[in-house]
Design a protein around this motif. Structure first.
Motif, mmCIF file in Angstrom:
data_model
loop_
_atom_site.group_PDB
_atom_site.id
_atom_site.type_symbol
_atom_site.label_atom_id
_atom_site.label_comp_id
_atom_site.label_asym_id
_atom_site.label_seq_id
_atom_site.Cartn_x
_atom_site.Cartn_y
_atom_site.Cartn_z
ATOM 1 N N ASP A 184 -24.623 72.727 2.470
ATOM 2 C CA ASP A 184 -26.086 72.737 2.450
ATOM 3 C C ASP A 184 -26.562 72.691 3.899
ATOM 4 O OD1 ASP A 184 -28.802 72.148 2.331
ATOM 5 O OD2 ASP A 184 -28.601 70.775 0.624
ATOM 6 N N ARG A 186 -29.357 72.475 5.147
ATOM 7 C CA ARG A 186 -30.462 71.554 5.414
ATOM 8 C C ARG A 186 -29.942 70.185 5.855
ATOM 9 N NH1 ARG A 186 -33.289 71.554 -0.297
ATOM 10 N NH2 ARG A 186 -31.087 71.040 -0.735
ATOM 11 N N THR A 187 -28.671 69.883 5.516
ATOM 12 C CA THR A 187 -28.099 68.577 5.841
ATOM 13 C C THR A 187 -27.416 68.577 7.206
ATOM 14 O OG1 THR A 187 -25.950 69.076 4.817
ATOM 15 C CG2 THR A 187 -27.689 68.182 3.394
ATOM 16 N N PRO A 193 -31.536 73.244 9.903
ATOM 17 C CA PRO A 193 -32.705 73.047 9.024
ATOM 18 C C PRO A 193 -33.863 73.978 9.392
ATOM 19 C CG PRO A 193 -31.791 70.934 9.687
ATOM 20 C CD PRO A 193 -31.120 71.970 10.530
#
Length: 228
Positions: A184, A186-187, A193
């Motif tokens: 992911d 976004r992490t 991000p």
């Protein structure tokens, strides 16, 4: 008495047809193409069309078709060559990540040290035959990004035919090279991000352009006897 009249030099129709591979068809040439360049207005029209359809002007790539290297014995550009043409555009999309990632993050991705983009799936649709002489523009349209993957459409647009000759719909997965598993983005730290947010915004903008194009240019109804 000397004749100071300048005689026009002979021109070649065949060289004009393949002028897209001449350096005189590029910015920076000291003068116009010696045999004229019929592709200049075709290129302008193609670029306007592609941008109106939502394709990214920053990552487009133009390829000139070569007589021997790109065609099969029947005089058609080979299926494998379509993918090579498209592949250069795929890589430019990845290079565009530097709008969000630092130089180190981009280098680590390119050298497979951290997170890499891996082809998840794609489908190639060859719509028309492509022959020499011609030039094509490979163009990418961002469509949907998820935390672990990104999807889009890439096309080859023929300058001579003023039409899409091939289209690939597909997606890539963001993979952690240490775990060999999807990650992911976004992490992650750094600019990842921001990349997710940026491509989310691009997807929304492109959707509006695509819907407007499709409304203004509806596809013709398929003929009942069509076998394709």
């Amino acid at each position: 008495m000397s004749d100071n009249t300048t005689k026009a030099l002979p021109s070649s129709a065949r060289l004009a047809d393949s002028s897209y591979i001449s350096p005189y068809s590029r910015a920076g040439a000291p003068g116009p193409h010696p045999n004229t360049d019929p592709y200049a207005p075709l290129r302008a029209s193609a670029l306007s069309t592609l941008e109106a359809m939502g394709f990214d002007p920053k990552t487009m790539v133009e390829h000139g078709v070569l007589w021997a290297e790109h065609q099969d014995p029947f005089g058609h550009v080979m299926h494998s060559q379509f993918m090579q043409f498209l592949g250069a555009c795929f890589y430019r999309v990845m290079e565009s990540y530097d709008e969000y990632l630092s130089k180190q993050e981009c280098d680590d991705m390119a050298q497979a040290k951290t997170v890499i983009t891996v082809i998840r799936k794609y489908e190639l649709d060859i719509r028309r035959q492509l022959k020499y002489p011609d030039a094509v523009i490979a163009a990418f349209r961002q469509e949907h990004i998820e935390p672990t993957r990104n999807s889009g459409t890439t096309v080859l647009f023929s300058l001579k035919q003023q039409a899409i000759v091939a289209e690939v719909k597909g997606s890539i997965t963001y993979m952690d090279v240490k775990t060999a598993r999807p990650v992911d983005i976004r992490t992650l730290g750094g600019g990842w991000p921001l990349l997710f947010e940026g491509f989310t915004q691009k997807s929304e903008q492109v959707k509006a352009l695509r819907e407007r194009w499709e409304k203004e240019h509806p596809k013709p109804a398929r003929q009942p006897d069509s076998k394709i």
